[in-house]
Design a protein around this motif. Structure first.
Motif, PDB file in Angstrom:
ATOM      1  N   ILE A  66       0.738  -1.450  -0.074  1.00  0.00           N
ATOM      2  CA  ILE A  66       0.246   0.052  -0.014  1.00  0.00           C
ATOM      3  C   ILE A  66       0.790   1.302   0.144  1.00  0.00           C
ATOM      4  N   GLY A  67       2.282   1.049  -0.175  1.00  0.00           N
ATOM      5  CA  GLY A  67       3.014   2.289   0.180  1.00  0.00           C
ATOM      6  C   GLY A  67       3.393   3.029   1.311  1.00  0.00           C
ATOM      7  N   CYS A  68       3.259   2.215   2.343  1.00  0.00           N
ATOM      8  CA  CYS A  68       3.491   2.828   3.736  1.00  0.00           C
ATOM      9  C   CYS A  68       5.014   2.838   4.036  1.00  0.00           C
ATOM     10  N   LYS A  69       5.710   4.069   4.043  1.00  0.00           N
ATOM     11  CA  LYS A  69       6.975   4.282   4.255  1.00  0.00           C
ATOM     12  C   LYS A  69       7.642   4.179   5.738  1.00  0.00           C
ATOM     13  N   SER A  70       6.597   4.372   6.460  1.00  0.00           N
ATOM     14  CA  SER A  70       7.129   4.617   7.921  1.00  0.00           C
ATOM     15  C   SER A  70       5.525   4.162   8.694  1.00  0.00           C
ATOM     16  N   LEU A  71       5.808   3.701  10.074  1.00  0.00           N
ATOM     17  CA  LEU A  71       4.688   3.515  10.796  1.00  0.00           C
ATOM     18  C   LEU A  71       4.867   4.048  12.415  1.00  0.00           C
ATOM     19  N   ARG A  72       3.751   4.571  12.569  1.00  0.00           N
ATOM     20  CA  ARG A  72       3.760   5.080  13.804  1.00  0.00           C
ATOM     21  C   ARG A  72       3.260   4.152  14.822  1.00  0.00           C
ATOM     22  N   MET A  73       3.765   3.726  15.899  1.00  0.00           N
ATOM     23  CA  MET A  73       3.176   2.322  16.805  1.00  0.00           C
ATOM     24  C   MET A  73       2.154   3.054  17.561  1.00  0.00           C
ATOM     25  N   GLU A  74       2.345   4.197  18.332  1.00  0.00           N
ATOM     26  CA  GLU A  74       1.291   4.682  19.349  1.00  0.00           C
ATOM     27  C   GLU A  74       1.544   6.035  19.331  1.00  0.00           C
ATOM     28  N   ASP A  75       0.505   7.013  19.590  1.00  0.00           N
ATOM     29  CA  ASP A  75       0.669   8.469  19.742  1.00  0.00           C
ATOM     30  C   ASP A  75       1.470   8.755  21.194  1.00  0.00           C
ATOM     31  N   ASP A  76       2.133   9.771  21.113  1.00  0.00           N
ATOM     32  CA  ASP A  76       2.709  10.067  22.348  1.00  0.00           C
ATOM     33  C   ASP A  76       1.963  10.772  23.405  1.00  0.00           C
TER      34      ASP A  76
END
Length: 76
Positions: A66-76
């Motif tokens: 799907i073209g995801c280059k980075s992933l944020r696991m959780e909000d700070d």
């Protein structure tokens, strides 16, 4: 400490959020996965994601497709 079910929910949520962010349906994900050599049906993919218990390989394949280059696991 998170339970196995909580980890599964987090995993499912991460993948679904990235799909939603890009407006990708399960049918489209199936096509995008097929384009990188991963063949499965939309129903099977939907079921895997719904369970939230899939391999890291499958998750990376989906994110890449799907073209995801980075992933944020959780909000700070």
């Amino acid at each position: 400490m998170r339970s196995e079910e909580e980890w599964a929910a987090l995993t499912k949520g991460l993948l679904k959020a990235e799909m939603t962010r890009r407006g990708i349906t399960y049918d489209q994900l199936t096509e995008k996965l097929a384009a990188i050599g991963v063949h499965d049906t939309a129903v099977n993919i939907r079921n895997k994601v719904a369970r939230g218990k899939f391999t890291a390989v499958f998750m990376i394949q989906c994110l890449s497709a799907i073209g995801c280059k980075s992933l944020r696991m959780e909000d700070d």
